[in-house]
Design a protein around this motif. Structure first.
Motif, short mmCIF file in Angstrom:
data_model
loop_
_atom_site.label_atom_id
_atom_site.label_comp_id
_atom_site.label_asym_id
_atom_site.label_seq_id
_atom_site.Cartn_x
_atom_site.Cartn_y
_atom_site.Cartn_z
N THR A 160 73.46 -10.16 41.51
CA THR A 160 72.80 -9.12 41.90
C THR A 160 73.81 -7.93 42.22
O THR A 160 75.02 -8.42 42.42
N GLY A 171 67.96 -3.86 30.37
CA GLY A 171 68.31 -5.39 30.64
C GLY A 171 68.16 -5.81 32.12
O GLY A 171 68.45 -6.97 32.21
N LEU A 172 68.13 -4.61 32.93
CA LEU A 172 68.40 -5.00 34.30
C LEU A 172 67.01 -4.49 35.13
O LEU A 172 66.17 -3.75 34.46
N GLN A 173 66.83 -4.98 36.11
CA GLN A 173 65.62 -4.94 36.97
C GLN A 173 65.97 -4.09 38.26
O GLN A 173 66.87 -4.51 38.78
N TYR A 174 65.41 -3.05 38.63
CA TYR A 174 65.76 -2.19 39.71
C TYR A 174 64.80 -2.34 40.88
O TYR A 174 63.60 -2.09 40.82
N ARG A 175 65.48 -2.49 41.89
CA ARG A 175 64.46 -2.67 43.35
C ARG A 175 65.23 -1.49 44.25
O ARG A 175 66.14 -1.58 44.78
N ILE A 282 70.12 -4.52 41.86
CA ILE A 282 69.62 -4.89 40.45
C ILE A 282 69.89 -6.51 40.12
O ILE A 282 70.78 -6.88 40.77
N THR A 283 69.14 -6.76 39.38
CA THR A 283 69.33 -8.35 38.83
C THR A 283 69.14 -8.08 37.18
O THR A 283 68.51 -7.16 36.66
N ARG A 284 69.45 -9.27 36.83
CA ARG A 284 69.10 -9.35 35.10
C ARG A 284 67.92 -9.98 34.82
O ARG A 284 67.34 -10.89 35.34
N LYS A 285 67.15 -9.09 34.04
CA LYS A 285 65.84 -9.65 33.50
C LYS A 285 66.00 -10.83 32.66
O LYS A 285 67.07 -11.04 31.84
N GLY A 286 65.07 -11.74 32.90
CA GLY A 286 65.06 -13.20 32.34
C GLY A 286 66.17 -13.95 32.92
O GLY A 286 66.46 -15.10 31.97
N GLU A 294 66.84 -15.68 44.68
CA GLU A 294 65.37 -15.60 45.16
C GLU A 294 65.26 -15.29 46.56
O GLU A 294 64.44 -14.29 47.14
#
Length: 315
Positions: A160, A171-175, A282-286, A294
Protein backbone atom coordinates in the motif's frame (compact mmCIF):
# COMPACT_ATOMS: atom_id res chain seq x y z
CA UNK A 1 25.31 -24.58 -23.15
CA UNK A 2 25.09 -27.48 -20.72
CA UNK A 3 25.91 -25.09 -17.89
CA UNK A 4 22.95 -22.87 -18.78
CA UNK A 5 20.52 -25.76 -18.98
CA UNK A 6 21.64 -27.02 -15.59
CA UNK A 7 21.30 -23.55 -14.05
CA UNK A 8 17.84 -22.89 -15.43
CA UNK A 9 16.65 -26.40 -14.69
CA UNK A 10 17.49 -26.25 -10.96
CA UNK A 11 15.11 -25.41 -8.17
CA UNK A 12 14.85 -21.89 -6.76
CA UNK A 13 16.13 -21.97 -3.19
CA UNK A 14 15.99 -19.46 -0.34
CA UNK A 15 19.61 -18.60 -1.15
CA UNK A 16 18.61 -17.85 -4.76
CA UNK A 17 15.83 -15.55 -3.57
CA UNK A 18 18.31 -13.72 -1.36
CA UNK A 19 20.65 -13.24 -4.34
CA UNK A 20 17.77 -11.98 -6.48
CA UNK A 21 16.74 -9.49 -3.79
CA UNK A 22 20.31 -8.18 -3.65
CA UNK A 23 20.36 -7.97 -7.45
CA UNK A 24 17.07 -6.07 -7.50
CA UNK A 25 18.40 -3.52 -5.00
CA UNK A 26 21.67 -3.10 -6.94
CA UNK A 27 19.72 -2.36 -10.14
CA UNK A 28 17.31 0.01 -8.37
CA UNK A 29 20.24 1.91 -6.81
CA UNK A 30 22.21 2.00 -10.06
CA UNK A 31 25.32 0.21 -8.84
CA UNK A 32 27.17 -1.53 -6.05
CA UNK A 33 28.28 1.59 -4.14
CA UNK A 34 24.81 3.10 -3.83
CA UNK A 35 23.37 -0.28 -2.83
CA UNK A 36 25.77 -0.65 0.11
CA UNK A 37 23.75 1.70 2.31
CA UNK A 38 20.38 0.27 1.28
CA UNK A 39 21.46 -3.34 1.82
CA UNK A 40 23.71 -2.64 4.83
CA UNK A 41 26.38 -5.01 3.53
CA UNK A 42 29.84 -4.32 2.09
CA UNK A 43 30.58 -3.78 -1.58
CA UNK A 44 32.73 -6.92 -1.50
CA UNK A 45 29.76 -8.94 -0.22
CA UNK A 46 27.53 -7.49 -2.94
CA UNK A 47 30.14 -8.34 -5.60
CA UNK A 48 30.38 -11.90 -4.29
CA UNK A 49 26.58 -12.23 -4.35
CA UNK A 50 26.44 -11.01 -7.94
CA UNK A 51 29.15 -13.47 -8.97
CA UNK A 52 27.23 -16.29 -7.28
CA UNK A 53 24.00 -15.29 -9.03
CA UNK A 54 25.68 -15.10 -12.44
CA UNK A 55 27.24 -18.54 -11.86
CA UNK A 56 23.88 -19.91 -10.73
CA UNK A 57 22.09 -18.57 -13.82
CA UNK A 58 24.92 -19.09 -16.27
CA UNK A 59 24.49 -15.53 -17.49
CA UNK A 60 26.43 -12.27 -17.43
CA UNK A 61 24.01 -9.82 -15.79
CA UNK A 62 25.92 -6.54 -15.65
CA UNK A 63 29.06 -4.69 -16.56
CA UNK A 64 30.95 -3.16 -13.66
CA UNK A 65 34.26 -1.43 -13.37
CA UNK A 66 35.82 1.92 -14.15
CA UNK A 67 33.38 2.50 -16.99
CA UNK A 68 30.48 2.31 -14.52
CA UNK A 69 27.56 0.00 -13.90
CA UNK A 70 25.33 -1.16 -16.76
CA UNK A 71 22.96 -4.08 -17.30
CA UNK A 72 23.44 -6.52 -20.13
CA UNK A 73 20.43 -7.46 -22.24
CA UNK A 74 20.18 -10.71 -20.30
CA UNK A 75 20.53 -8.78 -17.04
CA UNK A 76 17.55 -6.60 -17.96
CA UNK A 77 15.41 -9.65 -18.68
CA UNK A 78 16.49 -11.33 -15.44
CA UNK A 79 15.66 -8.15 -13.51
CA UNK A 80 12.15 -8.01 -14.99
CA UNK A 81 11.62 -11.70 -14.30
CA UNK A 82 12.95 -11.34 -10.74
CA UNK A 83 10.40 -8.61 -9.99
CA UNK A 84 7.60 -10.95 -11.01
CA UNK A 85 9.08 -13.85 -9.04
CA UNK A 86 9.66 -11.85 -5.85
CA UNK A 87 6.18 -10.35 -6.04
CA UNK A 88 4.74 -13.86 -6.42
CA UNK A 89 6.76 -15.11 -3.46
CA UNK A 90 5.56 -12.20 -1.33
CA UNK A 91 2.00 -12.84 -2.49
CA UNK A 92 2.32 -16.51 -1.49
CA UNK A 93 3.75 -15.56 1.91
CA UNK A 94 1.04 -13.04 2.71
CA UNK A 95 -1.69 -15.41 1.51
CA UNK A 96 -0.40 -18.18 3.79
CA UNK A 97 -0.14 -15.66 6.66
CA UNK A 98 -3.82 -14.96 6.11
CA UNK A 99 -4.57 -18.53 7.15
CA UNK A 100 -3.29 -17.85 10.65
CA UNK A 101 -5.60 -16.47 13.31
CA UNK A 102 -2.81 -14.29 14.66
CA UNK A 103 -1.46 -11.61 12.41
CA UNK A 104 1.98 -12.42 11.03
CA UNK A 105 3.99 -11.21 8.10
CA UNK A 106 4.99 -7.84 6.68
CA UNK A 107 3.35 -4.59 5.69
CA UNK A 108 5.37 -2.79 3.02
CA UNK A 109 4.13 0.77 2.75
CA UNK A 110 5.30 3.73 0.67
CA UNK A 111 4.72 7.27 1.91
CA UNK A 112 5.25 10.66 0.30
CA UNK A 113 7.77 12.86 2.12
CA UNK A 114 6.95 15.18 5.04
CA UNK A 115 3.54 13.85 6.05
CA UNK A 116 4.57 12.97 9.60
CA UNK A 117 3.69 16.48 10.84
CA UNK A 118 0.09 16.25 9.61
CA UNK A 119 -2.24 17.06 12.54
CA UNK A 120 -4.48 14.16 11.49
CA UNK A 121 -2.35 11.23 12.61
CA UNK A 122 -4.29 8.67 10.57
CA UNK A 123 -1.29 6.75 9.25
CA UNK A 124 0.63 6.76 12.55
CA UNK A 125 -2.42 5.73 14.57
CA UNK A 126 -3.37 3.02 12.05
CA UNK A 127 0.15 1.55 12.23
CA UNK A 128 -0.03 1.66 16.02
CA UNK A 129 -3.38 -0.17 16.00
CA UNK A 130 -2.02 -2.75 13.56
CA UNK A 131 0.96 -3.41 15.84
CA UNK A 132 -1.45 -3.81 18.75
CA UNK A 133 -3.44 -6.42 16.83
CA UNK A 134 -0.35 -8.21 15.55
CA UNK A 135 2.77 -7.74 17.70
CA UNK A 136 4.77 -9.94 15.32
CA UNK A 137 3.91 -7.90 12.22
CA UNK A 138 6.96 -6.31 10.60
CA UNK A 139 6.34 -2.84 9.16
CA UNK A 140 8.63 -1.58 6.38
CA UNK A 141 8.27 2.05 5.26
CA UNK A 142 9.78 3.50 2.09
CA UNK A 143 9.85 7.28 1.63
CA UNK A 144 9.80 7.67 -2.16
CA UNK A 145 8.11 9.92 -4.76
CA UNK A 146 4.42 9.33 -5.54
CA UNK A 147 5.05 7.92 -9.03
CA UNK A 148 7.47 5.36 -7.61
CA UNK A 149 4.93 4.41 -4.93
CA UNK A 150 2.26 3.78 -7.58
CA UNK A 151 4.59 1.58 -9.65
CA UNK A 152 5.79 -0.34 -6.57
CA UNK A 153 2.20 -1.06 -5.50
CA UNK A 154 1.30 -2.17 -9.03
CA UNK A 155 4.20 -4.64 -9.29
CA UNK A 156 3.76 -5.98 -5.76
CA UNK A 157 6.88 -4.50 -4.14
CA UNK A 158 4.64 -2.47 -1.84
CA UNK A 159 1.33 -3.53 -0.31
CA UNK A 160 0.00 0.00 0.00
CA UNK A 161 1.02 3.63 -0.26
CA UNK A 162 -0.02 7.17 0.65
CA UNK A 163 0.15 9.67 -2.19
CA UNK A 164 -1.47 12.90 -3.43
CA UNK A 165 -4.52 12.17 -5.57
CA UNK A 166 -3.63 13.58 -8.99
CA UNK A 167 -4.38 11.24 -11.90
CA UNK A 168 -5.78 7.88 -10.69
CA UNK A 169 -4.43 4.79 -12.43
CA UNK A 170 -6.91 2.08 -13.50
CA UNK A 171 -4.99 -0.74 -11.76
CA UNK A 172 -5.10 0.92 -8.34
CA UNK A 173 -7.80 1.44 -5.74
CA UNK A 174 -7.85 4.83 -3.98
CA UNK A 175 -9.19 5.48 -0.46
CA UNK A 176 -9.50 9.18 0.42
CA UNK A 177 -7.62 10.12 3.61
CA UNK A 178 -7.43 13.87 4.10
CA UNK A 179 -6.72 17.23 2.51
CA UNK A 180 -3.46 19.04 3.14
CA UNK A 181 -3.50 22.87 3.18
CA UNK A 182 -0.59 24.81 1.67
CA UNK A 183 0.24 28.54 1.66
CA UNK A 184 2.78 30.86 0.07
CA UNK A 185 5.71 31.66 2.40
CA UNK A 186 8.79 33.81 2.63
CA UNK A 187 11.48 33.78 5.33
CA UNK A 188 13.05 36.37 7.59
CA UNK A 189 15.51 38.46 5.64
CA UNK A 190 13.29 38.49 2.55
CA UNK A 191 12.19 41.98 1.36
CA UNK A 192 8.50 41.05 1.80
CA UNK A 193 8.83 39.54 5.27
CA UNK A 194 7.89 42.74 7.14
CA UNK A 195 5.60 44.20 4.47
CA UNK A 196 2.11 45.02 5.77
CA UNK A 197 0.45 44.46 2.40
CA UNK A 198 1.84 42.52 -0.57
CA UNK A 199 0.56 43.24 -4.08
CA UNK A 200 0.44 40.83 -6.99
CA UNK A 201 3.08 42.96 -8.72
CA UNK A 202 5.45 42.56 -5.77
CA UNK A 203 4.97 38.81 -5.74
CA UNK A 204 5.64 38.59 -9.47
CA UNK A 205 8.94 40.45 -9.11
CA UNK A 206 10.38 38.15 -6.42
CA UNK A 207 12.28 34.95 -7.17
CA UNK A 208 10.24 31.86 -6.34
CA UNK A 209 10.90 28.14 -6.00
CA UNK A 210 8.46 25.88 -7.84
CA UNK A 211 7.90 22.14 -7.35
CA UNK A 212 9.56 19.78 -9.83
CA UNK A 213 6.91 17.14 -9.26
CA UNK A 214 3.39 16.55 -10.53
CA UNK A 215 0.61 18.92 -9.46
CA UNK A 216 -3.04 19.40 -10.37
CA UNK A 217 -3.87 22.07 -13.00
CA UNK A 218 -5.40 24.23 -10.24
CA UNK A 219 -2.19 24.19 -8.21
CA UNK A 220 -0.06 24.81 -11.30
CA UNK A 221 -2.20 27.89 -12.03
CA UNK A 222 -1.30 29.37 -8.63
CA UNK A 223 2.41 29.02 -9.40
CA UNK A 224 2.20 30.61 -12.86
CA UNK A 225 2.15 34.28 -11.69
CA UNK A 226 5.32 33.69 -9.65
CA UNK A 227 8.81 34.31 -11.02
CA UNK A 228 10.15 30.77 -11.23
CA UNK A 229 13.86 31.06 -10.40
CA UNK A 230 14.49 27.68 -8.75
CA UNK A 231 12.93 24.24 -8.44
CA UNK A 232 12.94 21.39 -5.93
CA UNK A 233 11.96 17.74 -6.15
CA UNK A 234 10.31 17.68 -2.71
CA UNK A 235 8.95 19.92 0.02
CA UNK A 236 12.14 19.79 2.07
CA UNK A 237 14.04 21.24 -0.88
CA UNK A 238 11.46 24.02 -1.17
CA UNK A 239 11.86 24.77 2.55
CA UNK A 240 15.65 24.97 2.18
CA UNK A 241 15.33 27.63 -0.50
CA UNK A 242 12.64 29.63 1.30
CA UNK A 243 14.73 29.67 4.48
CA UNK A 244 17.63 31.18 2.50
CA UNK A 245 15.60 34.40 2.54
CA UNK A 246 15.87 34.70 -1.25
CA UNK A 247 12.79 32.86 -2.48
CA UNK A 248 9.04 32.62 -2.13
CA UNK A 249 7.44 29.20 -2.19
CA UNK A 250 4.40 27.13 -1.26
CA UNK A 251 4.61 24.73 1.68
CA UNK A 252 2.06 22.68 3.62
CA UNK A 253 0.94 24.69 6.65
CA UNK A 254 1.64 21.82 9.05
CA UNK A 255 5.19 21.52 7.70
CA UNK A 256 5.92 25.26 7.84
CA UNK A 257 4.38 25.70 11.30
CA UNK A 258 7.66 25.17 13.18
CA UNK A 259 9.33 28.06 11.34
CA UNK A 260 6.26 30.30 11.55
CA UNK A 261 6.16 29.71 15.30
CA UNK A 262 9.84 30.75 15.57
CA UNK A 263 9.18 33.85 13.44
CA UNK A 264 11.44 32.52 10.69
CA UNK A 265 8.66 32.22 8.08
CA UNK A 266 5.52 34.09 7.27
CA UNK A 267 2.55 33.32 5.03
CA UNK A 268 1.88 35.90 2.29
CA UNK A 269 -1.68 36.79 1.31
CA UNK A 270 -3.05 33.61 2.97
CA UNK A 271 -6.62 34.28 1.79
CA UNK A 272 -5.59 34.27 -1.87
CA UNK A 273 -2.37 32.25 -1.99
CA UNK A 274 -3.40 28.83 -0.72
CA UNK A 275 -4.54 25.45 -2.00
CA UNK A 276 -5.49 21.95 -0.87
CA UNK A 277 -3.79 18.69 -1.82
CA UNK A 278 -5.94 15.60 -1.38
CA UNK A 279 -4.22 12.42 -0.23
CA UNK A 280 -5.29 8.80 -0.68
CA UNK A 281 -4.22 5.37 0.46
CA UNK A 282 -3.67 3.14 -2.57
CA UNK A 283 -3.72 -0.63 -3.05
CA UNK A 284 -3.52 -2.86 -6.11
CA UNK A 285 -6.81 -4.09 -7.56
CA UNK A 286 -7.00 -7.87 -7.57
CA UNK A 287 -4.05 -8.31 -5.20
CA UNK A 288 -3.87 -11.67 -3.34
CA UNK A 289 -5.64 -11.80 0.05
CA UNK A 290 -3.42 -10.34 2.75
CA UNK A 291 -4.67 -10.32 6.32
CA UNK A 292 -2.02 -7.85 7.48
CA UNK A 293 -2.93 -5.34 4.75
CA UNK A 294 -6.65 -5.84 5.32
CA UNK A 295 -6.24 -5.22 9.06
CA UNK A 296 -4.25 -2.04 8.41
CA UNK A 297 -6.88 -0.75 5.98
CA UNK A 298 -9.63 -1.54 8.49
CA UNK A 299 -7.86 0.57 11.11
CA UNK A 300 -7.27 3.35 8.59
CA UNK A 301 -10.97 3.35 7.64
CA UNK A 302 -12.03 3.34 11.30
CA UNK A 303 -9.79 6.29 12.14
CA UNK A 304 -10.93 8.16 9.03
CA UNK A 305 -14.58 7.77 10.05
CA UNK A 306 -13.74 8.89 13.59
CA UNK A 307 -11.90 11.94 12.28
CA UNK A 308 -14.84 12.81 10.02
CA UNK A 309 -17.31 12.48 12.90
CA UNK A 310 -15.25 14.71 15.18
CA UNK A 311 -14.86 17.32 12.44
CA UNK A 312 -18.63 17.40 11.84
CA UNK A 313 -19.36 17.76 15.55
CA UNK A 314 -16.99 20.71 15.84
CA UNK A 315 -15.44 22.06 19.05
Amino acid sequence: MSRRKEALGGQVSDADLRLLRIYRKVVECGGFSAAEVELNISRAAISMAMNDLETRLGLRLCQRGRSGFALTDEGTEVFDASLQLLASVEGFRTRVNGLHARLKGELNIGITDNLVTMPEMLITDALSALKERGPDVRINIRMIPPNDIELAVLDGQLHTGVIPTLKPLPGLQYRALYAEASQLYCASGHPLFDAEHVTEEQLAQCDAVVPAYAQTPEIKALHEPLKAAASATDREGIAFLILSGRYLGYLPTHYAERWVRDDRMRALNPRECHYLTHYSAITRKGAPPNLVLESYLEELERLSRLESTESNEGP
